[in-house]
Design a protein around this motif. Structure first.
Motif, PDB file in Angstrom:
ATOM      1  N   GLN A  85       1.020  -1.102   0.026  1.00  0.00           N
ATOM      2  CA  GLN A  85       0.061  -0.243   0.029  1.00  0.00           C
ATOM      3  C   GLN A  85       0.946   1.146  -0.035  1.00  0.00           C
ATOM      4  O   GLN A  85       0.752   2.230  -0.777  1.00  0.00           O
ATOM      5  N   MET A  86       1.910   1.335   0.761  1.00  0.00           N
ATOM      6  CA  MET A  86       2.862   2.294   0.845  1.00  0.00           C
ATOM      7  C   MET A  86       3.333   2.536  -0.660  1.00  0.00           C
ATOM      8  O   MET A  86       3.752   3.780  -0.869  1.00  0.00           O
ATOM      9  N   LYS A  90       3.154   5.958  -2.834  1.00  0.00           N
ATOM     10  CA  LYS A  90       4.372   6.817  -3.399  1.00  0.00           C
ATOM     11  C   LYS A  90       4.671   6.914  -4.614  1.00  0.00           C
ATOM     12  O   LYS A  90       4.828   7.933  -5.192  1.00  0.00           O
ATOM     13  N   GLU A  91       4.190   5.900  -5.595  1.00  0.00           N
ATOM     14  CA  GLU A  91       4.057   5.947  -6.905  1.00  0.00           C
ATOM     15  C   GLU A  91       2.868   7.000  -7.421  1.00  0.00           C
ATOM     16  O   GLU A  91       3.108   7.908  -8.209  1.00  0.00           O
ATOM     17  N   GLN A  92       1.762   7.061  -6.767  1.00  0.00           N
ATOM     18  CA  GLN A  92       0.690   8.115  -7.075  1.00  0.00           C
ATOM     19  C   GLN A  92       1.149   9.454  -6.736  1.00  0.00           C
ATOM     20  O   GLN A  92       1.052  10.571  -7.268  1.00  0.00           O
ATOM     21  N   SER A 131      -1.387  10.476 -15.245  1.00  0.00           N
ATOM     22  CA  SER A 131      -2.166  10.486 -14.108  1.00  0.00           C
ATOM     23  C   SER A 131      -3.613  10.070 -14.301  1.00  0.00           C
ATOM     24  O   SER A 131      -4.318   9.125 -13.825  1.00  0.00           O
ATOM     25  N   HIS A 132      -4.210  10.420 -15.524  1.00  0.00           N
ATOM     26  CA  HIS A 132      -5.428   9.814 -16.077  1.00  0.00           C
ATOM     27  C   HIS A 132      -5.469   8.610 -16.325  1.00  0.00           C
ATOM     28  O   HIS A 132      -6.466   8.146 -16.080  1.00  0.00           O
ATOM     29  N   ILE A 137      -7.239   2.974 -15.611  1.00  0.00           N
ATOM     30  CA  ILE A 137      -7.077   1.496 -15.264  1.00  0.00           C
ATOM     31  C   ILE A 137      -7.820   1.024 -13.933  1.00  0.00           C
ATOM     32  O   ILE A 137      -8.209   0.011 -14.009  1.00  0.00           O
ATOM     33  N   GLU A 138      -7.290   1.776 -12.866  1.00  0.00           N
ATOM     34  CA  GLU A 138      -7.729   1.341 -11.611  1.00  0.00           C
ATOM     35  C   GLU A 138      -9.319   1.145 -11.611  1.00  0.00           C
ATOM     36  O   GLU A 138      -9.861   0.236 -11.087  1.00  0.00           O
ATOM     37  N   ARG A 139     -10.202   2.148 -12.371  1.00  0.00           N
ATOM     38  CA  ARG A 139     -11.469   2.088 -12.416  1.00  0.00           C
ATOM     39  C   ARG A 139     -12.117   0.972 -13.138  1.00  0.00           C
ATOM     40  O   ARG A 139     -13.097   0.252 -12.599  1.00  0.00           O
ATOM     41  N   ARG A 140     -11.445   0.518 -14.294  1.00  0.00           N
ATOM     42  CA  ARG A 140     -11.823  -0.211 -15.134  1.00  0.00           C
ATOM     43  C   ARG A 140     -11.586  -1.549 -14.445  1.00  0.00           C
ATOM     44  O   ARG A 140     -12.382  -2.502 -14.358  1.00  0.00           O
TER      45      ARG A 140
END
Length: 168
Positions: A85-86, A90-92, A131-132, A137-140
């Protein structure tokens, strides 16, 4: 004796719905460690730890089946989950920092009325796209997991209905 929470109290504490907590119990993912004499679910502090692990793994994009398999199989520790999770956060942060830097550069150029170059626009657009794209990808992935779960539920319901019909 440690602290205990009823399902409604745990829902308020965590921001989850009572329905979600009951569903997790129904599929064997997150069951209460105790119950009252009248049958109400009671959760303790170790239950909260498991719930944190479940939500962390879900946030990483795993399906409920994958989460259950990982946690029940002891294939991943609480520390590994926190570290994953960390790393994700960090990547975000890194991606958002890159976008912020590009926006600040463009803002300064506009303030001093300097002409914006093609590189200014492409750098900004690339940072925005990165970023978009990550968000999309996360939403899909999340929707795919939800649709899979719905499909599995429908198949099980259909099989259950057919079994009952065979008994008649």
């Amino acid at each position: 004796m440690g602290q205990h929470w009823k399902v409604g109290d745990l829902a308020k504490l965590t921001g989850l719905t009572v329905r979600t907590l009951r569903f997790y119990d129904q599929i064997g993912l997150f069951s209460p460690s105790d119950q009252t004499d009248s049958g109400h679910r009671l959760y303790n502090e170790s239950d909260l730890s498991r719930l944190q692990q479940i939500l962390s793994l879900k946030e990483l994009g795993l399906s409920l089946d994958e989460v259950k398999s990982l946690l029940d199989g002891g294939q991943i520790s609480a520390l590994e989950i926190v570290n994953l999770q960390m790393a994700r956060i960090k990547e975000q942060i890194k991606q958002q920092q890159q976008l912020l830097e590009q926006l600040q550069h463009v803002s300064k150029s506009i303030q001093v009325k300097a002409p914006l170059t093609v590189e200014d626009f492409t750098g900004l657009l690339q940072a925005m796209k990165k970023s978009h794209d990550k968000l999309i990808i996360e939403r899909r992935t999340s929707w795919e997991h939800r649709l899979d779960a719905l499909g599995n539920f429908i198949v099980k319901e259909h099989e259950g209905t057919q079994s009952e019909g065979d008994k008649s």
